[in-house]
Design an enzyme around this catalytic site. Structure first.
Site, PDB file in Angstrom:
ATOM      1  N   ARG A 221       0.854  -1.183   0.000  1.00  0.00           N
ATOM      2  CA  ARG A 221       0.000   0.000   0.000  1.00  0.00           C
ATOM      3  C   ARG A 221       0.895   1.240   0.000  1.00  0.00           C
ATOM      4  NH1 ARG A 221      -3.388  -2.897  -1.525  1.00  0.00           N
ATOM      5  NH2 ARG A 221      -5.437  -3.354  -0.644  1.00  0.00           N
ATOM      6  N   HIS A 269      -0.873   0.070  -9.754  1.00  0.00           N
ATOM      7  CA  HIS A 269      -1.517  -0.888  -8.841  1.00  0.00           C
ATOM      8  C   HIS A 269      -2.007  -2.121  -9.618  1.00  0.00           C
ATOM      9  CE1 HIS A 269      -3.835  -1.286  -4.813  1.00  0.00           C
ATOM     10  NE2 HIS A 269      -3.631  -2.484  -5.341  1.00  0.00           N
TER      11      HIS A 269
HETATM   12  P1  NDP Z   1      -1.442 -11.667   4.875  1.00  0.00           P
HETATM   13  O1  NDP Z   1      -2.375 -11.129   5.896  1.00  0.00           O
HETATM   14  O2  NDP Z   1      -1.570 -13.081   4.458  1.00  0.00           O
HETATM   15  O3  NDP Z   1       0.066 -11.453   5.382  1.00  0.00           O
HETATM   16  C1  NDP Z   1       0.474 -10.321   6.059  1.00  0.00           C
HETATM   17  C2  NDP Z   1       1.892 -10.532   6.585  1.00  0.00           C
HETATM   18  O4  NDP Z   1       2.343  -9.303   7.164  1.00  0.00           O
HETATM   19  C3  NDP Z   1       1.960 -11.586   7.681  1.00  0.00           C
HETATM   20  O5  NDP Z   1       3.140 -12.341   7.575  1.00  0.00           O
HETATM   21  C4  NDP Z   1       2.011 -10.745   8.962  1.00  0.00           C
HETATM   22  O6  NDP Z   1       2.694 -11.344  10.039  1.00  0.00           O
HETATM   23  C5  NDP Z   1       2.821  -9.554   8.478  1.00  0.00           C
HETATM   24  N1  NDP Z   1       2.595  -8.394   9.343  1.00  0.00           N
HETATM   25  C6  NDP Z   1       1.419  -7.781   9.639  1.00  0.00           C
HETATM   26  N2  NDP Z   1       1.612  -6.780  10.511  1.00  0.00           N
HETATM   27  C7  NDP Z   1       2.941  -6.766  10.784  1.00  0.00           C
HETATM   28  C8  NDP Z   1       3.775  -5.976  11.626  1.00  0.00           C
HETATM   29  N3  NDP Z   1       3.270  -4.988  12.384  1.00  0.00           N
HETATM   30  N4  NDP Z   1       5.093  -6.241  11.659  1.00  0.00           N
HETATM   31  C9  NDP Z   1       5.622  -7.249  10.920  1.00  0.00           C
HETATM   32  N5  NDP Z   1       4.881  -8.039  10.093  1.00  0.00           N
HETATM   33  C10 NDP Z   1       3.569  -7.796  10.036  1.00  0.00           C
HETATM   34  O7  NDP Z   1      -1.554 -10.705   3.617  1.00  0.00           O
HETATM   35  P2  NDP Z   1      -1.293 -11.032   2.070  1.00  0.00           P
HETATM   36  O8  NDP Z   1       0.039 -11.648   1.946  1.00  0.00           O
HETATM   37  O9  NDP Z   1      -2.445 -11.742   1.469  1.00  0.00           O
HETATM   38  O10 NDP Z   1      -1.301  -9.550   1.458  1.00  0.00           O
HETATM   39  C11 NDP Z   1      -0.407  -8.564   1.912  1.00  0.00           C
HETATM   40  C12 NDP Z   1      -0.795  -7.203   1.384  1.00  0.00           C
HETATM   41  O11 NDP Z   1      -0.512  -7.086  -0.004  1.00  0.00           O
HETATM   42  C13 NDP Z   1      -2.307  -6.866   1.451  1.00  0.00           C
HETATM   43  O12 NDP Z   1      -2.680  -6.464   2.747  1.00  0.00           O
HETATM   44  C14 NDP Z   1      -2.438  -5.753   0.433  1.00  0.00           C
HETATM   45  O13 NDP Z   1      -2.233  -4.506   1.051  1.00  0.00           O
HETATM   46  C15 NDP Z   1      -1.285  -6.014  -0.538  1.00  0.00           C
HETATM   47  N6  NDP Z   1      -1.770  -6.402  -1.875  1.00  0.00           N
HETATM   48  C16 NDP Z   1      -1.419  -5.639  -2.956  1.00  0.00           C
HETATM   49  C17 NDP Z   1      -1.824  -5.986  -4.217  1.00  0.00           C
HETATM   50  C18 NDP Z   1      -1.396  -5.195  -5.409  1.00  0.00           C
HETATM   51  O14 NDP Z   1      -1.904  -5.416  -6.502  1.00  0.00           O
HETATM   52  N7  NDP Z   1      -0.471  -4.275  -5.278  1.00  0.00           N
HETATM   53  C19 NDP Z   1      -2.672  -7.165  -4.444  1.00  0.00           C
HETATM   54  C20 NDP Z   1      -2.970  -7.905  -3.249  1.00  0.00           C
HETATM   55  C21 NDP Z   1      -2.542  -7.520  -2.015  1.00  0.00           C
HETATM   56  P3  NDP Z   1       2.112 -12.693  10.728  1.00  0.00           P
HETATM   57  O15 NDP Z   1       2.351 -13.777   9.701  1.00  0.00           O
HETATM   58  O16 NDP Z   1       2.944 -12.855  11.930  1.00  0.00           O
HETATM   59  O17 NDP Z   1       0.653 -12.455  10.986  1.00  0.00           O
HETATM   60  C1  OXD Z   2      -5.728  -6.218  -2.894  1.00  0.00           C
HETATM   61  C2  OXD Z   2      -5.295  -5.316  -3.963  1.00  0.00           C
HETATM   62  O1  OXD Z   2      -5.619  -5.874  -1.729  1.00  0.00           O
HETATM   63  O2  OXD Z   2      -5.640  -5.578  -5.141  1.00  0.00           O
HETATM   64  O3  OXD Z   2      -6.175  -7.331  -3.228  1.00  0.00           O
HETATM   65  O4  OXD Z   2      -4.583  -4.347  -3.695  1.00  0.00           O
END
Ligand code: NDP
Ligand code: OXD
Length: 306
Positions: A221, A269
């Site tokens: 993001r 994006h």
């Molecule tokens: P998940 O919820 O599966 O994974 C999130 C990861 O971030 C987990 O490993 C979590 O740790 C870690 N995390 C969360 N908070 C913290 C913190 N404070 N400190 C350290 N680590 C942290 O999410 P996804 O992998 O499915 O997606 C990640 C992000 O990608 C989405 O939230 C979205 O914003 C972005 N995205 C962007 C897209 C694009 O087109 N650009 C498309 C899809 C998603 P833990 O494992 O310990 O919980």
């Molecule tokens: C998502 C994205 O969060 O597309 O899936 O950014």
């Protein structure tokens, strides 16, 4: 079962058709102000009015992985928020990030510029051992990306909230291990959810801890990054470049300096797009599981914000 659909910036008819096909017993309607209260909602960045009116929702199914926009709203107390789990996004993210890493490591932009000048030139091969890639966020997408990078023999580090063990990936966890992760990283990939804890994590102090000549890839993001801090560190030479797919304001405003910065590659994006068919199949299966009182994967913990 009644399902209401409220998705900003999305062509809604194909979603209605797809959901009707996947849930033949259900009433599926596009939301309009004053519409009857539904059992479940399929949403992307809905207005607050929608959530206020739909106060009895059991499930709010987000058509993306990131729920940051939803978490800023007042949600019905009865509702569980459910994010997309992969649904075809992790392979897209892996190819996008590997492409960005390899483009930087192999100096492909430099070759492209040479070729444009009609120059047949070689650059000295670089050692991938000197380009450790650090993936912030080891969730559904981050793990897939880390594993894909290992296939190219890059040293891979990962940072998450809770400790992890991932074959071939050196894992760090929590604020106490962030510095140790950053100082070892030469190419930083952000795949964190946007929460109060992660907003602005790519600020001047943290980016300055990366190895000299580091490269930043933000596919999570826009608000994870402090824009002016990135530019300052690119301009003073500490950072070699950045590939940015997400921005604080989208579409990226025409006057934003990222568009024209010579060390920044912008994409709109698009690193991992929501795939409609896969997403509808996943949402329909989860909705039915929720109706049957079964466990549903991908339910968001409002306390953590993801
Ligand atoms: P998940 O919820 O599966 O994974 C999130 C990861 O971030 C987990 O490993 C979590 O740790 C870690 N995390 C969360 N908070 C913290 C913190 N404070 N400190 C350290 N680590 C942290 O999410 P996804 O992998 O499915 O997606 C990640 C992000 O990608 C989405 O939230 C979205 O914003 C972005 N995205 C962007 C897209 C694009 O087109 N650009 C498309 C899809 C998603 P833990 O494992 O310990 O919980
Ligand atoms: C998502 C994205 O969060 O597309 O899936 O950014």
């Amino acid at each position: 079962m009644r399902v209401t659909v409220c998705c900003a910036n999305t062509k809604i008819e194909p979603w209605l058709d797809g959901l009707r096909a996947a849930l033949p017993g259900a009433t599926i309607e596009a939301w309009q102000p004053g519409a009857p209260v539904a059992d479940h909602a399929v949403v992307w960045a809905p207005p607050q009015q929608f959530l206020d009116e739909q106060a009895g929702l059991k499930g709010i199914f987000n058509i993306g992985a990131g729920v940051d926009a939803l978490m800023k709203l007042r949600l019905p107390a009865s509702a569980r928020v459910v994010r997309l789990d992969d649904a075809g996004m992790s392979v897209q993210m892996a190819e996008f990030v590997c492409h960005a890493v390899i483009r930087h490591f192999r100096e492909l932009d430099g070759y492209e510029a040479d070729v444009a000048q009609g120059r047949w030139s070689y650059r000295k091969p670089r050692s991938r051992a000197e380009f450790p890639v650090g993936v912030m966020g080891l969730g559904v997408l981050g793990v897939r990306v880390a594993r894909a990078l290992r296939q190219f023999d890059f040293p891979v580090l990962g940072w998450s909230r809770s400790p992890k063990t991932i074959d071939g990936v050196e894992c760090f966890a929590g604020p106490a291990q962030l510095d140790a992760f950053l100082v070892r990283t030469r190419i930083l990939v952000c795949l964190l959810p946007l929460t109060p804890d992660t907003e602005g994590v790519m600020n001047r102090a943290n980016l300055a801890k990366l190895q000299p000549g580091a490269y930043v890839i933000n596919v999570a993001r826009g608000a994870h990054l402090v824009d002016e801090d990135l530019i300052a560190l690119l301009d003073n030479g500490h950072l070699a470049g950045a590939a940015l797919d997400v921005f604080r304001t989208e579409p990226l405003p025409a006057e934003h300096p990222f568009w024209r910065h010579p060390k920044i590659a912008v994409t709109p994006h698009t690193s991992a797009r929501t795939l409609r068919q896969e997403s509808i199949a996943q949402i329909a299966a989860k909705m039915l599981a929720m109706e049957r009182g079964e466990p549903v994967p991908g339910v968001v913990d409002p306390g953590r914000g993801y």
